[in-house]
Design an enzyme around this catalytic site. Structure first.
Site, PDB file in Angstrom:
ATOM      1  N   GLY A  35       0.571  -1.465  -0.217  1.00 38.81           N
ATOM      2  CA  GLY A  35       0.350  -0.123  -0.101  1.00 38.81           C
ATOM      3  C   GLY A  35       0.810   1.116  -0.026  1.00 38.81           C
ATOM      4  O   GLY A  35       2.256   0.977   0.505  1.00 38.81           O
ATOM      5  N   PHE A  39       2.051   9.664   2.642  1.00 44.17           N
ATOM      6  CA  PHE A  39       3.423  10.161   3.413  1.00 44.17           C
ATOM      7  C   PHE A  39       3.748   8.887   3.056  1.00 44.17           C
ATOM      8  O   PHE A  39       5.461   9.244   3.418  1.00 44.17           O
ATOM      9  CB  PHE A  39       3.842  10.636   4.709  1.00 44.17           C
ATOM     10  CG  PHE A  39       2.470  11.971   5.329  1.00 44.17           C
ATOM     11  CD1 PHE A  39       3.692  12.628   5.168  1.00 44.17           C
ATOM     12  CD2 PHE A  39       1.081  11.524   5.140  1.00 44.17           C
ATOM     13  CE1 PHE A  39       2.670  14.013   5.678  1.00 44.17           C
ATOM     14  CE2 PHE A  39       0.519  12.451   5.391  1.00 44.17           C
ATOM     15  CZ  PHE A  39       1.174  13.552   5.411  1.00 44.17           C
ATOM     16  N   LYS A  41       5.257   4.412   2.120  1.00 41.46           N
ATOM     17  CA  LYS A  41       4.680   3.237   1.620  1.00 41.46           C
ATOM     18  C   LYS A  41       4.944   2.105   2.605  1.00 41.46           C
ATOM     19  O   LYS A  41       5.644   1.948   3.648  1.00 41.46           O
ATOM     20  CB  LYS A  41       6.142   2.930   0.949  1.00 41.46           C
ATOM     21  CG  LYS A  41       6.400   1.811  -0.236  1.00 41.46           C
ATOM     22  CD  LYS A  41       7.988   1.541  -1.553  1.00 41.46           C
ATOM     23  CE  LYS A  41       7.116   2.217  -2.540  1.00 41.46           C
ATOM     24  NZ  LYS A  41       8.619   1.867  -3.363  1.00 41.46           N
ATOM     25  N   ASP A 149      -9.614  11.922  11.067  1.00 39.45           N
ATOM     26  CA  ASP A 149      -9.829  11.291   9.140  1.00 39.45           C
ATOM     27  C   ASP A 149      -9.889  10.325   9.535  1.00 39.45           C
ATOM     28  O   ASP A 149      -9.898   9.122   8.799  1.00 39.45           O
ATOM     29  CB  ASP A 149      -8.012  11.519   8.413  1.00 39.45           C
ATOM     30  CG  ASP A 149      -7.774  11.421   7.224  1.00 39.45           C
ATOM     31  OD1 ASP A 149      -9.246  11.979   7.157  1.00 39.45           O
ATOM     32  OD2 ASP A 149      -6.793  11.030   6.671  1.00 39.45           O
TER      33      ASP A 149
HETATM   34  P1  ADP Z   1      -0.319   7.871   5.489  1.00 37.59           P
HETATM   35  O1  ADP Z   1       0.130   7.475   6.218  1.00 37.59           O
HETATM   36  O2  ADP Z   1       0.684   7.807   4.242  1.00 37.59           O
HETATM   37  O3  ADP Z   1      -1.525   8.086   4.550  1.00 37.59           O
HETATM   38  P2  ADP Z   1      -1.380   4.611   5.526  1.00 37.59           P
HETATM   39  O4  ADP Z   1      -0.505   4.565   6.922  1.00 37.59           O
HETATM   40  O5  ADP Z   1      -2.896   5.624   5.590  1.00 37.59           O
HETATM   41  O6  ADP Z   1      -0.114   5.365   4.724  1.00 37.59           O
HETATM   42  O7  ADP Z   1      -1.189   3.828   4.471  1.00 37.59           O
HETATM   43  C1  ADP Z   1      -1.220   3.362   3.259  1.00 37.59           C
HETATM   44  C2  ADP Z   1      -1.989   2.038   2.542  1.00 37.59           C
HETATM   45  O8  ADP Z   1      -0.901   0.676   3.117  1.00 37.59           O
HETATM   46  C3  ADP Z   1      -3.388   2.283   3.344  1.00 37.59           C
HETATM   47  O9  ADP Z   1      -3.894   2.357   3.447  1.00 37.59           O
HETATM   48  C4  ADP Z   1      -3.074   0.398   3.195  1.00 37.59           C
HETATM   49  O10 ADP Z   1      -4.010  -0.919   2.054  1.00 37.59           O
HETATM   50  C5  ADP Z   1      -1.988   0.333   3.526  1.00 37.59           C
HETATM   51  N1  ADP Z   1      -1.637  -0.397   4.956  1.00 37.59           N
HETATM   52  C6  ADP Z   1      -1.261   0.498   6.032  1.00 37.59           C
HETATM   53  N2  ADP Z   1      -1.343  -0.207   6.439  1.00 37.59           N
HETATM   54  C7  ADP Z   1      -1.191  -0.942   7.235  1.00 37.59           C
HETATM   55  C8  ADP Z   1      -1.208  -2.834   7.738  1.00 37.59           C
HETATM   56  N3  ADP Z   1      -1.570  -2.636   8.572  1.00 37.59           N
HETATM   57  N4  ADP Z   1      -1.327  -4.161   7.054  1.00 37.59           N
HETATM   58  C9  ADP Z   1      -1.440  -3.842   5.916  1.00 37.59           C
HETATM   59  N5  ADP Z   1      -1.712  -2.433   5.003  1.00 37.59           N
HETATM   60  C10 ADP Z   1      -1.693  -1.681   5.145  1.00 37.59           C
END
Ligand code: ADP
Length: 651
Positions: A35, A39, A41, A149
């Site tokens: 994902g 911010f 990866k 959010d």
């Molecule tokens: P950012 O802070 O950059 O917005 P996120 O924490 O929202 O990033 O993570 C980006 C994407 O990565 C999520 O929308 C999801 O698809 C994937 N992701 C994040 N955390 C996890 C996790 N713990 N397990 C599986 N996928 C995850």
């Protein structure tokens, strides 16, 4: 040390990269990207000691720039939140160039994609999820935080189909308690409460309840209650609080939605009332349990760690109780998760070395990277080794240009998305009385800011088209690209490197052999067996496309929500039918066995949609089916395009 400084000056960030990756690779194996967000990866990883899968959120400090405080806010919040429906933070690794957050892995993906795949959820299924969301939020609020959010992209599904809340970068913890007013307007426009977009002072928990109302509507309807391509129109709709209830909503659902999306926050239902609201309780008869299940230190995990480490229980307990979010915390929490799944049987730790737990130098780290994105190089002092491996290290020339662009794009988006999180960090108070959500943009700005892979829930009527691309102007700039894959060759290379048996076995050999200690080797020997088995499991899980590429028969799979059944029994016929339709629909594709990697292009050849179609065989009933997976692009446009392809193929 002087060599280190000198080399680092000479080689700039490449050296920093080496440092960064080596620190991570001491403790984790790193696999594919699962994902990406505004911010970070996020990659799949594996904690070496426990063998548990984890999600590794990787942030480049250089690219975070002024958003660095947001990451610190997220880390601090996640350290203090421990709940069954909040994604667990295990470990934080900060190096000169990067921040790694090691998180509970949620293999089920985002709730967003689940809704899209199912069109909309039944009231019963919605209630299951909604109770979990209420539970998470009641707990988060009880700890003094507002999330700010909430949206289906920030709720992930774990392996037991339970929800986990993520993305605390915009959360606030007012000093005087959650009853104190906040000023920063942040979050995603479509989910933002009226008082927030009007720039008024607001109570965080009340704004969260509004967003939960929007989320509940999205679950029950499959689209958003307030939606418009034009920001100002959207904001007007939100401030009026006017939305239409579709005919399938029950009177109880209509009432609850109305109570949650009350424009006046003082008339809005509270989270406390949601816990035992008649709609929430229907069919359960009990209020939502919101207290954390995780309170006390688990004796079995402490015993496991102390026996394996050969240190006293007292010392182990002391170490764990420091909650440093280091290797000790990660090991304890991952053992606990293993235990909760019934998998802790006295051999929870893959005991490669005590050093892994105590942060000593670990020469094997370089061999644990299965991901071409990360440098495959040793730590600082070994210039000799560094030369040996330099061919694997990413150099500025080696990094694809597209990659830089993606980073830049993400950074731009993240800037658009939020004004600073003022409740948590000191910033100029310049936006207190204006919309802090993306301002209405001029047509030129709109065009620039529009990304073809817009990914938001929208009303179906306006999106009921196969037109790919098409700009909209008021979509959530923070939207993510889950399971975004590296494109083309880059991805292929990574997959092959990541899973080559040669690299695997080398990693495993080095893990024990380099120590030259016979007892360690003996232990290692046993561990290798289990690790090898474990890895094979992971590899089976992670290499479907590679394996598919080598197959001359379609895969056999179980029915899943992203699988379309056909009435046919001959997979080749189905494949050929789809192949003949794709050019008609202006879809480019690359075939790999029974998998078609498809993409559509917008103006100037920019890829605006990428997805996979795979012809498979279903176990029961014995029919041919088509597995579909969106990799990039707007969910609604994707949904209609794939439906069109499959129905025109008359399969
Ligand atoms: P950012 O802070 O950059 O917005 P996120 O924490 O929202 O990033 O993570 C980006 C994407 O990565 C999520 O929308 C999801 O698809 C994937 N992701 C994040 N955390 C996890 C996790 N713990 N397990 C599986 N996928 C995850």
């Amino acid at each position: 040390m002087s060599l280190c400084v000198c080399l680092s000056q000479l080689e700039g960030c490449v050296f920093g990269e080496m440092d960064s990756a080596a620190e991570l690779l001491k403790y984790y194996e790193v696999y594919e990207t699962i994902g990406s967000g505004g911010f970070a990866k996020v990659k799949l990883g594996r904690h070496i000691l426990t063998g548990e899968k984890v999600a590794i959120k990787i942030m480049e400090k250089k690219e975070l720039g002024e958003d660095l405080p947001r990451v610190k806010v997220e880390i601090e919040a996640m350290k203090s939140l421990s709940h069954q429906h909040v994604c667990r933070l295990y470990h934080v690794i900060e190096t000169n160039t990067k921040i790694y957050m090691i998180l509970e892995y949620c293999p089920g993906g985002e709730l967003f994609d689940y809704i899209i795949a199912k069109d909309r959820l039944s009231e019963e299924e919605t209630r299951v999820f909604f109770r979990q969301i209420v539970s998470a939020l009641a707990y988060v609020h009880s700890q003094g935080y507002a999330h700010r959010d909430l949206k289906p992209e920030n709720l992930l599904i774990d392996e037991d189909h339970n929800l986990k809340l993520i993305d605390f970068g915009l959360c606030a913890k007012p000093k005087g308690g959650l009853g104190y007013e906040l000023m920063t307007c942040c979050g995603s426009p479509a989910y933002a409460a009226p008082e927030l977009i009007q720039g008024k002072a607001y109570i965080g928990s009340e704004a969260d309840v509004w967003s939960m109302g929007v989320l509940l509507f999205a679950l029950l309807c499959g689209y958003l209650p307030f939606d418009d391509d034009n920001c100002m129109v959207l904001y007007r709709k939100i401030t009026r609080g006017s939305y239409n209830n579709p005919h399938w909503l029950s009177p109880g659902s209509i009432l609850l939605l109305n109570q949650m999306m009350q424009v006046d926050p003082k008339h809005r239902v509270t989270i406390r009332q949601l816990l035992d609201h008649p709609w929430t309780m229907s069919g359960y008869g009990t209020p939502v349990e919101w207290h954390s299940n995780w309170g006390y230190i688990d004796e079995d995990c402490i015993t496991e760690m102390s026996v394996s480490l050969k240190i006293s229980r007292q010392s182990t307990l002391q170490l764990v109780n420091e909650w440093k979010y280091d290797q000790t915390t990660a090991t304890y929490l991952l053992l606990l998760s293993k235990k909760q799944r019934g998998n802790l049987s006295g051999s929870g730790l893959n005991f490669l070395s005590k050093t892994l737990l105590f942060n000593d130098d670990d020469d094997d780290a370089e061999d644990r990277c299965y991901d071409d994105d990360l440098p495959w190089v040793p730590t600082c002092p070994s210039a000799e080794k560094r030369r040996d491996h330099s061919k694997h290290a990413p150099t500025p020339e080696r990094e694809p240009i597209a990659h830089h662009h993606r980073h830049q794009e993400r950074r731009d988006r993240s800037r658009e998305r939020t004004n600073e999180n003022k409740e948590n960090v000191a910033v100029a108070n310049k936006d207190a009385d204006i919309f802090a959500l993306p301002a209405p943009r001029s047509p030129v700005a709109n065009r620039k800011a529009t990304r073809p892979n817009k990914r938001v829930l929208t009303t179906p009527t306006r999106n009921n088209t196969n037109k790919v691309g098409g700009g909209s102007t008021c979509k959530d700039p923070s939207r993510k690209r889950p399971r975004e894959r590296m494109e083309g060759k880059e991805e292929e290379e990574m997959e092959i490197l990541a899973f080559s048996p040669e690299r695997r076995s080398r990693s495993l050999d080095l893990a024990g052999a380099s120590r030259g200690d016979s007892s360690q080797k003996r232990r290692g020997g046993k561990v290798f067996g289990s690790l090898e088995r474990g890895l094979d499991k992971v590899i089976t899980l992670l290499t479907p496309s590679k394996r598919r590429g080598l197959r001359d028969r379609p895969r056999r799979i179980k029915a899943q929500y992203n699988v379309t059944l056909t009435s046919q029994t001959n997979p080749d016929q189905v494949l050929n039918q789809i192949l003949s339709i794709l050019p008609e629909k202006h879809v480019d594709f690359a075939q790999k066995g029974y998998t078609l990697k498809c993409r559509t292009q917008g103006d100037f050849g920019k890829v605006n949609m990428a997805f996979e179609l795979e012809v498979c065989l279903l176990h029961r009933p014995e029919v041919v089916c088509v597995r579909r997976q969106r990799l990039k692009g707007d969910s609604w446009v994707y949904k209609h395009l794939v439906e069109d392809i499959l129905s025109t193929s008359s399969i």
